[in-house]
Design an enzyme around this catalytic site. Structure first.
Site, PDB file in Angstrom:
ATOM      1  N   ASP A 100       0.862  -1.177   0.000  1.00  0.00           N
ATOM      2  CA  ASP A 100       0.000   0.000   0.000  1.00  0.00           C
ATOM      3  C   ASP A 100       0.905   1.236   0.000  1.00  0.00           C
ATOM      4  OD1 ASP A 100      -2.457   1.526   0.482  1.00  0.00           O
ATOM      5  OD2 ASP A 100      -3.220  -0.322   1.372  1.00  0.00           O
ATOM      6  N   ASP A 202      -3.280   4.680  -2.223  1.00  0.00           N
ATOM      7  CA  ASP A 202      -4.373   5.179  -1.389  1.00  0.00           C
ATOM      8  C   ASP A 202      -4.901   6.518  -1.921  1.00  0.00           C
ATOM      9  OD1 ASP A 202      -5.714   4.708   1.292  1.00  0.00           O
ATOM     10  OD2 ASP A 202      -4.921   6.709   1.660  1.00  0.00           O
ATOM     11  N   GLU A 265      -6.710   3.624  -5.740  1.00  0.00           N
ATOM     12  CA  GLU A 265      -7.997   3.696  -5.046  1.00  0.00           C
ATOM     13  C   GLU A 265      -8.708   4.969  -5.490  1.00  0.00           C
ATOM     14  OE1 GLU A 265     -10.056   3.834  -0.630  1.00  0.00           O
ATOM     15  OE2 GLU A 265      -8.253   4.997  -1.054  1.00  0.00           O
ATOM     16  N   HIS A 326     -11.343  -3.467   3.142  1.00  0.00           N
ATOM     17  CA  HIS A 326     -11.348  -3.180   4.578  1.00  0.00           C
ATOM     18  C   HIS A 326     -12.157  -1.931   4.932  1.00  0.00           C
ATOM     19  CE1 HIS A 326      -8.400  -0.651   2.749  1.00  0.00           C
ATOM     20  NE2 HIS A 326      -8.264   0.043   3.862  1.00  0.00           N
ATOM     21  N   ASP A 327     -12.649  -1.214   3.928  1.00  0.00           N
ATOM     22  CA  ASP A 327     -13.450  -0.003   4.193  1.00  0.00           C
ATOM     23  C   ASP A 327     -14.944  -0.223   3.976  1.00  0.00           C
ATOM     24  OD1 ASP A 327     -11.179   1.580   4.693  1.00  0.00           O
ATOM     25  OD2 ASP A 327     -10.942   2.042   2.559  1.00  0.00           O
TER      26      ASP A 327
HETATM   27  C1  NOJ Z   1      -8.474   4.823   2.175  1.00  0.00           C
HETATM   28  C2  NOJ Z   1      -8.119   3.649   3.019  1.00  0.00           C
HETATM   29  O1  NOJ Z   1      -8.535   2.468   2.398  1.00  0.00           O
HETATM   30  C3  NOJ Z   1      -8.781   3.877   4.356  1.00  0.00           C
HETATM   31  O2  NOJ Z   1      -8.729   2.736   5.166  1.00  0.00           O
HETATM   32  C4  NOJ Z   1      -8.114   5.065   4.997  1.00  0.00           C
HETATM   33  O3  NOJ Z   1      -8.748   5.352   6.215  1.00  0.00           O
HETATM   34  C5  NOJ Z   1      -8.181   6.291   4.099  1.00  0.00           C
HETATM   35  N1  NOJ Z   1      -7.863   5.986   2.732  1.00  0.00           N
HETATM   36  C6  NOJ Z   1      -7.215   7.336   4.546  1.00  0.00           C
HETATM   37  O4  NOJ Z   1      -5.908   6.927   4.251  1.00  0.00           O
END
Ligand code: NOJ
Length: 532
Positions: A100, A202, A265, A326-327
Site C-alpha cells: 500500500d 491510497d 484507489e 477493509h473499508d
Molecule cells: C483509504 C483507506 O482504504 C482507508 O482505510 C483510509 O482510512 C483512508 N484511505 C485514509 O488513508
C-alpha cells in the site's frame, strides 16, 4: 490467443489486512510472520498476488494509513528482515506482492510534518498545505474531513491552518512541491528495488487540490443519514486535472522497473474513473472499479454497470472488479450468503482483474462491535451512522481453536461468534462450501484463457437473470446468473445455450449437458462451456 498479457491482467489479487490475518507473537495483532505462516493457504486457494494494507511505522491513529516512516516496518508487524523473508517466500511460491502506498498524507508524527509545523520559515513548511485564516479568523474555506468535521486544523504556534482530508493526525502533503514529489517517488523506488511487484495507491484522486482553494459547492442532495462530509461536493478538493501529471511521474518510475503495477484507489463515477488510465496509458494500470459495491444488487442495474464500464474503457484500459475491502461492509452481509456465491462467480468470470478481500472466500460477515471495543476513528468521530469499519476488519477465521486460530493472545477486535462453523478448517473439505466454490472458480479461471483474458460479450436477459459470454479463439463460456430467489429458465429458443456445465454455484451439476435452455434454481449461477 497469442496476445501477451501481464501477470496483473491474468491474475487475481487477494487483499490481506495484516492486523487481522494471523498473529505469530500473541500480541493480538496480526503480523508479517503470521502472513508468511499462512502462505501455503494463500497458494492453495489459488490467487496470484497478495496486497498488504500498510505495514509501515505508524502511530495507528488510522491503523497504518497514518505513516511516520515510509521506508521501514512497524514493530507491531515485524522488521524489514521479516518483510524480505515474506517477499522471498511469496515469490518462491509464484505469488506477487503488492504494498500500500499512501501519498496523500503522512502521520502528524512524521519528521517531515514535525519540521514543517516548527515554524513558517521551516524548509519543510511548504511540504504540507498551510493557509492563513479567512478574514473572520475561521478556516480558509469550507472543505470537510472525510472522517467528520472540518478539514482545517488551527496551529496555535505558527498561527496558520493545515489541511487534512482525513484525521487531523493525517496532514495532507503538498504534491505541487517538487521536493515532495521527489521524496515520495524515492519511496516507491526503495520498495521496488527490494523487489515488490506493485502498489495499491491510497486515495490517489485526492492528491492535488485546487490551486486557489475555492469553496466546494454545497450538495443539494445531501440527506442527514449520509456521511457528514457529503454536505459539500468535493469539486475543488479532489480529482483536479493536475493530478494526472503527478500520476504520470509515478508511472514513469514503475515503467523503469518493468512488470510492476499500480492500482489506484478511486471512488468516482465511471466517466471520471477511466481518465485515471491516463491519456495514452500513462496513468495507473488499474483504477479500482468499485461499482459492484456501490450499486443496488439487481440484475438490470448490474447489467447496465457492466455495459457502461466496458463502453467507457479506453482501448488500452484493462478492466477490474472488486466486491469488498477493509473499508466496505462485507459482501455476505450486504446481499446474503446465497447471493454472495453469485457475486463470487461474477467477480471471477467478468472480464478484468478481480480483487478478493480476505475472509470473503469463507463467507465472513460484518461482526457487531460492542461500543467499548470500537477501534475505528471514523466510527468514533461520526457515531451512529454505520460508517465504522471495524465490522469488516475482524480477524480471519481459521479453525475452531480459541480466537479461531488467529491469536493465542487477546485479539485487537472481537471475533465473530460463529467462527467455529465459519472457518477455513470447516470449509476446506466440504464440497459444497463457499471456500470450495472460490477454489473451483479460481482454478477454472486460471486454467481457461477465455475466462482470464478473453473478450466479453453481452447476452440479453430479463428479470433476475444476467448472462454474458467470454471468448478466446475457439474457446467460449456462457455465464448465466440468477440474482433472484425464484427458479428461472434461460433460453427457450436461444441457440446460445448449448454445451456442458463446467461449474454451478451449487457445486453439483458438473458435466450436465444443456441444449436450448438451462433451468436455474434460486440463487444459482452456472458456467457453461460452449466449446465442446
Ligand atoms: C483509504 C483507506 O482504504 C482507508 O482505510 C483510509 O482510512 C483512508 N484511505 C485514509 O488513508
Amino acid at each position: 490467443m497469442a496476445t501477451k498479457h501481464e501477470w496483473w491482467q491474468r491474475g487475481v489479487i487477494y487483499q490481506i489486512y495484516p492486523r487481522s490475518f494471523q498473529d505469530s507473537n500473541a500480541d493480538g495483532v496480526g503480523d508479517l510472520r503470521g502472513v508468511q505462516d499462512r502462505l501455503d493457504y494463500v497458494q492453495w486457494l489459488g490467487v496470484d498476488a497478495i496486497w498488504l494494507s500498510p505495514i509501515y511505522p505508524s502511530p495507528m491513529a488510522d491503523f497504518g494509513y497514518d505513516i511516520s516512516n515510509y521506508t521501514d516496518i512497524d514493530p507491531v508487524f515485524g522488521s524489514l528482515a521479516d518483510f524480505d523473508r515474506l517477499l522471498a517466500e511469496s515469490h518462491r511460491r509464484g505469488l506477487k506482492v503488492i504494498l500500500d502506498f499512501v501519498p496523500n498524507h503522512t502521520s502528524d508524527q512524521h519528521p517531515w510534518f514535525q519540521e514543517s509545523r516548527a515554524s513558517c520559515n521551516s524548509p519543510k513548511r511548504d511540504w504540507y498545505i498551510w493557509r492563513d485564516p479567512a478574514p473572520d479568523g475561521g478556516p480558509p474555506n469550507n472543505w470537510l474531513s472525510n472522517f467528520g468535521g472540518g478539514a482545517w486544523e488551527w496551529d496555535q504556534h505558527t498561527q496558520q491552518y493545515y489541511y487534512h482530508a482525513f484525521l487531523k493526525e493525517q496532514p495532507d502533503l503538498n504534491w505541487r512541491n517538487p521536493e515532495v514529489q521527489e521524496a515520495m517517488l524515492n519511496v516507491l523506488r526503495f520498495w521496488l528495488d527490494r523487489g515488490v511487484d506493485g502498489f495499491r495507491v491510497d486515495v490517489i484522486w485526492h492528491i492535488v487540490k485546487d490551486e486557489e482553494f475555492r469553496d466546494n459547492p454545497l450538495n443539494p442532495e445531501f440527506r442527514p443519514t449520509d456521511p457528514p462530509h457529503h454536505q459539500v461536493l468535493a469539486t475543488y478538493s479532489t480529482d483536479r486535472p493536475e493530478v494526472h501529471d503527478i500520476i504520470e511521474k509515478m508511472r514513469n518510475v514503475f515503467d523503469a522497473y518493468g512488470e510492476r503495477m499500480m492500482v489506484g484507489e478511486i471512488y468516482l463515477p465511471v466517466e471520471r474513473l477511466v481518465t485515471y488510465y491516463g491519456a495514452h496509458g500513462s496513468g495507473v494500470h488499474l483504477p479500482f472499479n468499485f461499482q459492484l459495491i456501490s450499486i443496488p444488487w439487481n440484475a438490470r442495474a448490474i447489467e447496465r454497470v457492466i455495459e457502461n464500464y466496458e463502453a467507457a474503457l479506453p482501448p488500452f484500459g484493462w478492466p477490474n472488479w472488486v466486491l469488498g475491502n477493509h473499508d466496505q461492509p462485507r459482501i455476505a452481509s450486504r446481499i446474503g450468503l446465497a447471493q454472495a456465491r453469485i457475486a463470487a462467480m461474477m467477480l471471477l468470470t467478468l472480464r478484468g482483474t478481480p480483487t478478493l478481500y480476505m475472509g470473503d472466500e469463507i463467507g465472513m460477515h460484518n461482526v457487531p462491535i460492542p461500543p467499548h471495543r470500537v477501534q475505528d476513528p471514523c466510527e468514533i468521530n461520526t457515531p451512529g451512522l454505520g460508517l465504522g469499519r471495524d465490522p469488516q476488519r475482524t480477524p480471519m477465521q481459521w479453525d475452531d481453536r480459541p480466537n479461531a486460530g488467529f491469536t493465542t493472545g487477546a485479539p485487537w477486535l472481537p471475533l465473530s461468534e460463529d467462527y467455529e462453523n465459519v472457518s477455513v478448517q470447516m470449509q476446506r473439505d466440504d464440497e459444497h462450501s463457499m471456500l470450495t466454490l472460490y477454489r473451483r472458480l479460481l482454478e477454472l479461471r486460471r486454467s481457461q484463457p477465455a475466462l482470464n483474458v478473453g473478450s466479453y460479450g453481452h447476452v440479453p436477459t430479463e428479470g433476475d437473470l444476467l448472462a454474458y459470454l467470454r471468448r478466446d479463439g475457439d474457446q467460449q463460456f456462457l455465464i448465466v446468473l440468477n440474482l433472484g430467489g425464484r427458479e428461472c429458465v434461460f433460453g427457450g429458443d436461444a441457440p446460445i445455450v448449448h454445451g456442458r456445465i463446467k461449474l454451478s454455484t451449487h457445486l453439483d451439476r458438473r458435466g450436465e449437458v444443456v441444449t436450448d435452455a438451462v433451468r436455474l434454481r434460486s440463487d444459482e449461477g452456472v458456467i457453461i462451456d460452449r466449446s465442446t
